[in-house]
Scaffold this active site. Structure first.
Site, PDB file in Angstrom:
ATOM      1  N   TYR A 149      55.449 -49.907  66.786  1.00 12.00           N
ATOM      2  CA  TYR A 149      54.933 -51.509  66.457  1.00 12.00           C
ATOM      3  C   TYR A 149      56.423 -52.004  65.891  1.00 12.00           C
ATOM      4  CZ  TYR A 149      53.107 -55.520  64.260  1.00 12.00           C
ATOM      5  OH  TYR A 149      52.914 -57.033  64.194  1.00 12.00           O
ATOM      6  N   ASP A 150      57.078 -51.299  65.256  1.00 11.96           N
ATOM      7  CA  ASP A 150      58.509 -51.959  64.486  1.00 11.96           C
ATOM      8  C   ASP A 150      59.398 -52.102  65.720  1.00 11.96           C
ATOM      9  OD1 ASP A 150      57.035 -51.331  62.292  1.00 11.96           O
ATOM     10  OD2 ASP A 150      58.168 -49.847  61.472  1.00 11.96           O
ATOM     11  N   GLY A 211      49.478 -46.825  44.392  1.00 11.85           N
ATOM     12  CA  GLY A 211      49.096 -48.356  44.540  1.00 11.85           C
ATOM     13  C   GLY A 211      50.492 -49.408  43.979  1.00 11.85           C
ATOM     14  N   GLN A 213      53.298 -49.735  45.578  1.00  8.43           N
ATOM     15  CA  GLN A 213      53.766 -50.325  46.593  1.00  8.43           C
ATOM     16  C   GLN A 213      53.481 -51.930  46.623  1.00  8.43           C
ATOM     17  OE1 GLN A 213      51.415 -48.228  46.831  1.00  8.43           O
ATOM     18  NE2 GLN A 213      50.884 -47.993  49.029  1.00  8.43           N
ATOM     19  N   ARG A 215      53.359 -55.977  48.287  1.00  7.83           N
ATOM     20  CA  ARG A 215      53.077 -56.828  49.405  1.00  7.83           C
ATOM     21  C   ARG A 215      53.188 -58.197  49.019  1.00  7.83           C
ATOM     22  NH1 ARG A 215      54.262 -52.472  51.040  1.00  7.83           N
ATOM     23  NH2 ARG A 215      53.023 -51.166  52.741  1.00  7.83           N
ATOM     24  N   ASP A 277      55.656 -45.615  54.889  1.00  8.10           N
ATOM     25  CA  ASP A 277      54.885 -46.923  54.457  1.00  8.10           C
ATOM     26  C   ASP A 277      55.796 -47.607  53.290  1.00  8.10           C
ATOM     27  OD1 ASP A 277      52.411 -48.405  54.007  1.00  8.10           O
ATOM     28  OD2 ASP A 277      52.566 -47.782  51.869  1.00  8.10           O
ATOM     29  N   ARG A 281      57.875 -55.185  50.031  1.00  6.95           N
ATOM     30  CA  ARG A 281      57.816 -56.274  51.093  1.00  6.95           C
ATOM     31  C   ARG A 281      57.867 -57.633  50.471  1.00  6.95           C
ATOM     32  NH1 ARG A 281      56.588 -55.097  56.091  1.00  6.95           N
ATOM     33  NH2 ARG A 281      58.048 -53.308  55.765  1.00  6.95           N
TER      34      ARG A 281
END
Length: 327
Positions: A149-150, A211, A213, A215, A277, A281
């Site tokens: 995907y990336d 948890g 990380q 976003r 992962d 971000r």
């Protein structure tokens, strides 16, 4: 291009989460809209309410195969975007990004159409710069499980720029950060839909690692508005431009907020971190503010409540997981 006139518009992935809202907005504006989709991860019900409209049609087609249509604009949204789905058939994912882009760019060149690429924040990989500006080249593992995907999207951006430089194709590139809202597929494997579905079913909410990380979650309406502003700008702003919400949350904070808003009794269960992962971000939206006068307006709590309310209206038995790879 005179954006006030009635255009013939193609939306690839038009029955998907974002694609269906783009189709809906175009139909309401009076444009002649073609929704192109192979229905791998999308849902026919997303566009069922548009089927009776005289300016809307659906074509079941895979963008990796050529198709010949006469159009003025192309919103190229097609590609599985959730890790469980794009990793299910990684070679097909690469083909969708690369061959699909070649086919759509060829159509745009032949028709003289403007074409927008739905790229992704995933092109930044696990970033070493925070937040991520468009000038950052990224930190991507070329041989990892997310690479299909990336790297596929990175090649798609390359193709768009080369068609623009060599063939004068009128392009736009948007880098989409985490987006959520009504019409998310409940089994798409994304963190927002996973948490809401698990909470309203009374199941444990699963997080990866501790948890911690982060976003940045952008509500659907804000995201679609940014896409349209980029597509319809006449200042020769082609991108890439980040569209996302710069408010940063940890995954654990998101899980706790979903539990609170749903009133669920769900516990939080930890699972091992998946490979590659990203730990952080967050979009730098300086260019979107400058060139598009755009920034998100809907805070996470409000957007989550709207999304939860929609999830409560659907029958989960009417949805099937597109692949076995979902939480």
């Amino acid at each position: 291009m005179n954006v006030s006139k009635i255009n013939r518009v193609l939306v690839t992935g038009g029955a998907g989460f974002l694609g269906s809202h783009i189709c809906e907005r175009l139909v309401e504006a009076g444009h002649d809209v073609i929704c192109l989709d192979n229905f791998f991860t999308s849902q026919k019900t997303n566009v069922a309410h548009l089927l009776g409209r005289p300016n809307f049609e659906v074509i079941r087609h895979d963008v990796t195969l050529p198709i010949f249509l006469e159009v003025d604009q192309i919103f190229h949204m097609a590609c599985p975007a959730a890790p469980g789905h794009y990793q299910f058939n990684p070679i097909k994912t690469v083909k969708t990004s690369v061959m699909g882009s070649i086919n759509m760019l060829g159509m745009a060149k032949r028709c003289g159409a403007r074409i927008l690429l739905a790229s992704t924040s995933e092109i930044y990989g696990d970033p070493l710069i925070h937040p991520q500006p468009e000038s950052y080249w990224g930190n991507v593992n070329t041989i990892g499980v997310r690479s299909c995907y990336d790297e596929g999207k990175r090649v798609a951006e390359t193709l768009f720029m080369d068609y623009h430089r060599k063939n004068k194709v009128d392009i736009r590139i948007v880098r989409i950060f985490n987006t959520y809202g009504p019409r998310m597929h409940p089994y798409d494997g994304r963190v927002v839909s996973n948490f809401i579905r698990q909470a309203i079913q009374g199941e444990p909410i699963t997080i990866f690692g501790e948890g911690e990380q982060t976003r940045s979650f952008c509500y659907r309406d804000d995201l679609v508005e940014g896409i349209f502003r980029l597509m319809n700008n006449e200042q020769n702003v082609i991108g890439p431009i980040n569209i996302g919400n710069p408010s940063e949350f940890t995954i654990r904070e998101l899980a706790e907020l979903v539990v609170q808003l749903t009133g669920a009794k769900s516990s939080i269960e930890k699972r091992p971190l998946p490979p590659d992962d990203p730990t952080r971000r967050q979009p730098d939206i300086t260019l979107a503010k400058k060139h598009l006068s755009w920034e998100p307006t809907i805070p996470l709590r409000e957007g989550l409540q709207k999304t939860i309310d929609w999830f409560r209206t659907i029958d989960l038995d009417h949805y099937r997981p597109p692949t076995p790879n979902y939480v």
